[in-house]
Enzyme design. Structure first.
Site, mmCIF file in Angstrom:
data_model
loop_
_atom_site.group_PDB
_atom_site.id
_atom_site.type_symbol
_atom_site.label_atom_id
_atom_site.label_comp_id
_atom_site.label_asym_id
_atom_site.label_seq_id
_atom_site.Cartn_x
_atom_site.Cartn_y
_atom_site.Cartn_z
ATOM 1 N N LEU A 88 0.861 -1.174 0.000
ATOM 2 C CA LEU A 88 0.000 0.000 0.000
ATOM 3 C C LEU A 88 0.896 1.221 0.000
ATOM 4 O O LEU A 88 1.939 1.233 0.670
ATOM 5 C CB LEU A 88 -0.907 0.020 1.239
ATOM 6 C CG LEU A 88 -1.963 -1.079 1.365
ATOM 7 C CD1 LEU A 88 -2.674 -0.971 2.708
ATOM 8 C CD2 LEU A 88 -2.962 -1.011 0.223
ATOM 9 N N ASP A 89 0.531 2.263 -0.745
ATOM 10 C CA ASP A 89 1.310 3.497 -0.751
ATOM 11 C C ASP A 89 1.439 4.045 0.669
ATOM 12 O O ASP A 89 0.615 3.753 1.545
ATOM 13 C CB ASP A 89 0.641 4.549 -1.643
ATOM 14 C CG ASP A 89 0.667 4.164 -3.107
ATOM 15 O OD1 ASP A 89 1.474 3.293 -3.480
ATOM 16 O OD2 ASP A 89 -0.135 4.734 -3.873
ATOM 17 N N ARG A 90 2.445 4.871 0.882
ATOM 18 C CA ARG A 90 2.696 5.409 2.227
ATOM 19 C C ARG A 90 1.488 6.155 2.787
ATOM 20 O O ARG A 90 1.195 6.068 3.986
ATOM 21 C CB ARG A 90 3.920 6.340 2.193
ATOM 22 C CG ARG A 90 4.317 6.864 3.576
ATOM 23 C CD ARG A 90 5.746 7.389 3.567
ATOM 24 N NE ARG A 90 5.949 8.470 2.632
ATOM 25 C CZ ARG A 90 5.818 9.763 2.942
ATOM 26 N NH1 ARG A 90 5.482 10.117 4.175
ATOM 27 N NH2 ARG A 90 6.044 10.698 2.044
#
Length: 238
Positions: free
Chosen positions: A101-103
């Site tokens: 998952l993106d930051r």
């Protein structure tokens, strides 16, 4: 865990001795003779018997509510990683997040030390559906839903697989929706909405295959998968 590795580890056999168990049809899973030495097994789901011995595994499966600002990685010099949120009692040397998952993306993340399971869940041909709760800075319409259903095209001509968009609320300044996709291109969700001239302002994954985000988990919290949840993953043990 790979069945052949489990036999070598638990029965302290050589590679040759391990193969002889299979050749003599002495390996049974749930009472049935098993000839696939690379099969992924877990004693929580399978009865594993080699000759007169029953074998047991010790894998960990963690359901995490990933918070924004934390990176889906094992190591990072600048940011906290998801594995650093796991208490020492639950740590394993080979613990890793399944997918990424993106930051700035929140929500459901599975962490495990069962590498084969993670591999199966990420195979494109398995078409494991992922559902996101999305907020964007503009109004979504029926035309957007149909565009997602047809397959969004990125700049450069790359086309996404058809996706399901359910609009929960829409106004000129903000829309709230659910998006279900079966692939995981780089920054895919954000780029899909940008192609419709709106920007994602908040993104949270709430489902991955048969697993759903636990509403009782605080951001950054995690828990072991329940037995019913693990049973739902049994089809991915190959």
């Amino acid at each position: 865990m790979r069945l052949d590795k489990l036999i070598e580890q638990e029965l302290l056999t050589s590679r040759k001795e391990m193969k002889q168990y299979f050749a003599r049809k002495q390996v049974r899973i749930d009472g049935q003779v098993e000839m696939n030495a690379s099969r992924n097994v877990d004693s929580l789901l399978h009865h594993i018997q080699v000759g007169s011995d029953c074998l047991y595994t010790d894998h960990v499966y963690l359901l995490m509510n990933k918070p924004a600002g934390v990176v889906t990685a094992l190591k990072d010099e600048k940011h906290t990683t998801v594995t650093q949120l796991v208490a020492s009692v639950d740590q394993r040397e080979t613990l890793y997040p399944v997918g990424r998952l993106d930051r700035d993306t929140e929500g459901l993340l599975l962490l495990t030390d069962n590498g084969q399971l993670g591999y199966e869940l990420l195979l494109p041909e398995k078409k494991v559906e992922k559902t996101y709760e999305v907020w964007v800075n503009g109004k979504l319409s029926e035309a957007d839903r149909l565009a997602f259903q047809a397959g969004i095209m990125f700049h450069g001509g790359e086309i996404c697989k058809p996706a399901k968009l359910a609009i929960l609320d829409a106004s000129d300044k903000m829309s709230h929706c659910l998006l279900s996709i079966q692939e995981g291109k780089f920054h895919q969700v954000k780029k899909m909405f940008l192609s419709r001239n709106v920007k994602v302002t908040r993104l949270r994954r709430i489902r991955m295959g048969p697993l759903s985000l636990d509403s009782q988990l605080l951001r950054g919290g995690y828990r072991q998968l329940s037995y019913p949840e693990l049973m739902k993953l049994k089809p991915y043990f190959k």
